[in-house]
Design a protein around this motif. Structure first.
Motif, PDB file in Angstrom:
ATOM      1  N   THR A   4       0.661  -1.202   0.098  1.00 41.90           N
ATOM      2  CA  THR A   4       0.033  -0.158   0.039  1.00 41.90           C
ATOM      3  C   THR A   4       1.007   1.191   0.085  1.00 41.90           C
ATOM      4  O   THR A   4       1.978   1.305   0.148  1.00 41.90           O
ATOM      5  CB  THR A   4      -0.876   0.080   1.267  1.00 41.90           C
ATOM      6  OG1 THR A   4       0.134   0.008   2.403  1.00 41.90           O
ATOM      7  CG2 THR A   4      -1.824  -1.144   1.143  1.00 41.90           C
ATOM      8  N   GLY A   5       0.345   2.264  -0.183  1.00 32.23           N
ATOM      9  CA  GLY A   5       0.996   3.803  -0.188  1.00 32.23           C
ATOM     10  C   GLY A   5       1.509   3.942   1.136  1.00 32.23           C
ATOM     11  O   GLY A   5       2.820   4.312   1.331  1.00 32.23           O
ATOM     12  N   TYR A   6       0.705   3.947   2.236  1.00 32.99           N
ATOM     13  CA  TYR A   6       1.284   4.273   3.498  1.00 32.99           C
ATOM     14  C   TYR A   6       1.460   3.108   4.856  1.00 32.99           C
ATOM     15  O   TYR A   6       1.756   3.557   5.700  1.00 32.99           O
ATOM     16  CB  TYR A   6       0.263   5.392   4.124  1.00 32.99           C
ATOM     17  CG  TYR A   6       0.197   6.361   3.170  1.00 32.99           C
ATOM     18  CD1 TYR A   6       1.247   7.487   3.256  1.00 32.99           C
ATOM     19  CD2 TYR A   6      -0.747   6.545   2.437  1.00 32.99           C
ATOM     20  CE1 TYR A   6       1.140   8.502   2.324  1.00 32.99           C
ATOM     21  CE2 TYR A   6      -0.876   7.399   1.562  1.00 32.99           C
ATOM     22  CZ  TYR A   6       0.039   8.582   1.563  1.00 32.99           C
ATOM     23  OH  TYR A   6      -0.227   9.588   0.598  1.00 32.99           O
ATOM     24  N   GLY A  10       2.198   5.369  -6.549  1.00 35.54           N
ATOM     25  CA  GLY A  10       3.508   5.435  -6.323  1.00 35.54           C
ATOM     26  C   GLY A  10       4.507   6.960  -6.352  1.00 35.54           C
ATOM     27  O   GLY A  10       5.378   7.030  -5.405  1.00 35.54           O
ATOM     28  N   ALA A  11       3.635   7.764  -7.187  1.00 35.86           N
ATOM     29  CA  ALA A  11       4.362   9.065  -7.128  1.00 35.86           C
ATOM     30  C   ALA A  11       4.155   9.814  -5.773  1.00 35.86           C
ATOM     31  O   ALA A  11       5.239  10.511  -5.464  1.00 35.86           O
ATOM     32  CB  ALA A  11       3.617   9.913  -8.117  1.00 35.86           C
ATOM     33  N   SER A  44       8.227   3.900 -12.994  1.00 38.23           N
ATOM     34  CA  SER A  44       7.263   3.772 -11.814  1.00 38.23           C
ATOM     35  C   SER A  44       8.244   3.347 -10.579  1.00 38.23           C
ATOM     36  O   SER A  44       7.968   2.311  -9.927  1.00 38.23           O
ATOM     37  CB  SER A  44       6.020   3.159 -11.768  1.00 38.23           C
ATOM     38  OG  SER A  44       5.483   3.419 -13.031  1.00 38.23           O
ATOM     39  N   ILE A  45       9.395   3.969 -10.190  1.00 32.00           N
ATOM     40  CA  ILE A  45      10.315   3.454  -9.255  1.00 32.00           C
ATOM     41  C   ILE A  45       9.675   3.270  -7.760  1.00 32.00           C
ATOM     42  O   ILE A  45       9.940   2.187  -7.235  1.00 32.00           O
ATOM     43  CB  ILE A  45      11.439   4.429  -9.029  1.00 32.00           C
ATOM     44  CG1 ILE A  45      12.513   3.845  -8.048  1.00 32.00           C
ATOM     45  CG2 ILE A  45      11.109   5.748  -8.704  1.00 32.00           C
ATOM     46  CD1 ILE A  45      13.152   2.554  -8.977  1.00 32.00           C
ATOM     47  N   GLY A  46       8.533   3.834  -7.520  1.00 29.04           N
ATOM     48  CA  GLY A  46       8.090   3.802  -5.999  1.00 29.04           C
ATOM     49  C   GLY A  46       7.423   2.695  -6.171  1.00 29.04           C
ATOM     50  O   GLY A  46       7.362   1.857  -5.029  1.00 29.04           O
ATOM     51  N   VAL A  79      10.580   3.371  -0.456  1.00 29.69           N
ATOM     52  CA  VAL A  79      11.621   4.613  -1.016  1.00 29.69           C
ATOM     53  C   VAL A  79      12.401   4.840   0.042  1.00 29.69           C
ATOM     54  O   VAL A  79      13.563   5.231  -0.509  1.00 29.69           O
ATOM     55  CB  VAL A  79      10.420   5.594  -1.697  1.00 29.69           C
ATOM     56  CG1 VAL A  79      11.105   6.962  -2.077  1.00 29.69           C
ATOM     57  CG2 VAL A  79       9.618   5.328  -2.776  1.00 29.69           C
ATOM     58  N   MET A  80      11.864   5.310   1.131  1.00 26.88           N
ATOM     59  CA  MET A  80      12.801   5.982   2.176  1.00 26.88           C
ATOM     60  C   MET A  80      14.014   5.057   2.462  1.00 26.88           C
ATOM     61  O   MET A  80      15.009   5.402   2.760  1.00 26.88           O
ATOM     62  CB  MET A  80      11.901   6.072   3.521  1.00 26.88           C
ATOM     63  CG  MET A  80      12.595   6.963   4.327  1.00 26.88           C
ATOM     64  SD  MET A  80      11.445   7.528   5.630  1.00 26.88           S
ATOM     65  CE  MET A  80      10.597   6.013   6.248  1.00 26.88           C
TER      66      MET A  80
END
Length: 397
Positions: free
Chosen positions: A125-127, A140-141, A166-168, A204-205
């Motif tokens: 998921t995103g978060y 992803g962005a 779409s790296i994320g 990503v982090m």
């Protein structure tokens, strides 16, 4: 040869990229990946991609390679019951819906674990599944921005740029696959499955090197720097006589001396302005201009040959055409041709990394929608032809 993950069955319920790329990675090394798709529509990735051949996506054959497509309307009670039956026969369930979706469908982990205590539930998921942002829609962005990546991409005098891929999503999927393999390994000791919670922004982090302690401890904020690595020189893209650019990374003292010899300027290696790593970093712009003025007088191929012969790291900036033509890529089979029923021999990147005893393999390109319904629901679950026909008539499969 037995594939590394040939004894693993994966049910993939994700759409677009973050979940499906995780399934692709697992499938590349032999896992049986059963992809569940909406009847009549399928994964939107079937239509994605800027360029289409014969009206077909060129992205779908890659991200869905090695997968079996079975249609299933997850929003119906009957479809949810099919998932429960599949879970009983599976090792891993991959999904990338918004948190709470599985729970609304009665497919929460507690329920699924009662059916199959060994199940690994991989959630992208995103978060993440917890925290105040968990309910938000997260593409992803957005994860790239929150994870710190977007801020440092691009030129210093311009707005943050996109990486071009779409790296994320891909990073979150890669960490999801990594977490899945770790959970499968742990299961060998405990006999129990677990939840793999992969958040795009956290993936990503995780790639952001020392960005966080640099700020927290030293008060240093990384900024956009374009093609250079600040205070590391020479390491940049430089022009050639042909009008194309090449990358040269000669920032180490010994390598810089070799570059100076190729340039016919050995004295530069003794110049106090360039003799040490620190000095070159302090005079980076001046040194880059000097190197660039020299490379601009050299034909691309001859320049690269001379740099390689001298042991100076350098390379061209490849397009897809360059990748396909490169002899090293060909020798290592880094791009393979996969048969496709409409597109013929379709070139795509090979599984990575290479394993010496159980390498990855592309067994087939992305399948047609529902191509494996009979195999999944008939052979695996044992549903009769009449039962399958009834499910199809009701719009469940």
């Amino acid at each position: 040869m037995v594939a590394a993950l040939s004894d693993i069955r994966v049910i993939e319920m994700g759409t677009l990229l973050a979940g499906p790329f995780c399934g692709q990675l697992l499938g590349d090394f032999g896992a049986e990946v059963i992809k569940l798709e909406d009847p009549g529509k399928g994964d939107p990735m079937r239509q994605w991609g800027r360029e289409k051949a014969h009206g077909q996506s060129l992205w779908w054959p890659v991200v869905a390679r090695n997968k079996k497509s079975a249609t299933c309307n997850l929003r119906t009670t009957a479809g949810q019951e099919l998932v429960r039956k599949l879970v009983a026969e599976a090792d891993v369930l991959v999904e990338n819906f918004r948190p709470g979706t599985l729970e609304r469908w009665g497919l929460d982990y507690e329920t699924l674990q009662k059916i199959n205590p060994r199940l690994i539930l991989t959630r992208v998921t995103g978060y993440g599944q917890t925290g105040p942002y968990a309910p938000r829609a997260g593409f992803g962005a957005i994860g790239e921005a929150m994870g710190g990546l977007r801020y440092v991409i691009g030129e210093a005098d311009r707005a943050p740029a996109r990486a071009g891929i779409s790296i994320g999503d891909s990073l979150a999927a890669t960490y999801a696959a990594y977490g899945t393999l770790a959970a499968l390994h742990a299961r060998e000791r405990t006999g129990q499955g677990q939840v793999v919670d992969s958040a795009i922004y956290e993936a990503v982090m995780a790639m952001m090197e020392s960005l966080i302690p640099e700020w927290a401890v030293a008060g240093y904020q990384r900024e956009r720097t374009g093609a250079i690595l600040p205070n590391v020189a020479p390491s940049n893209a430089y022009p050639t006589l042909d009008g194309s650019d090449i990358l040269i990374a000669a920032n180490q003292d010994t390598v810089f001396r070799r570059l100076c010899d190729v340039m016919g300027r050995p004295e530069l290696a003794q110049d106090p302005r360039y003799a040490t790593h620190g000095a070159r970093g302090a005079n980076q712009a001046e040194l880059d201009a000097l190197v660039g003025a020299w490379t601009a007088t050299q034909p691309n191929a001859e320049l690269l040959a001379a740099l390689h012969a001298a042991g100076v790291p350098a390379g061209g900036i490849y397009t897809a055409a360059d990748i396909l033509a490169d002899p090293h890529v060909k020798e290592r089979d880094a791009v393979v041709a996969v048969p496709h029923p409409e597109l013929g021999e379709l070139p795509m990147q090979a599984p990575a990394p290479k394993l010496s005893a159980t390498p990855g393999e592309i067994r087939w390109a992305g399948p047609a929608l529902g191509q494996h319904n009979d195999e999944v629901y008939g052979t695996l679950l044992g549903l009769s032809a009449d039962e399958r026909a009834a499910l199809a008539s009701d719009g469940v499969i």
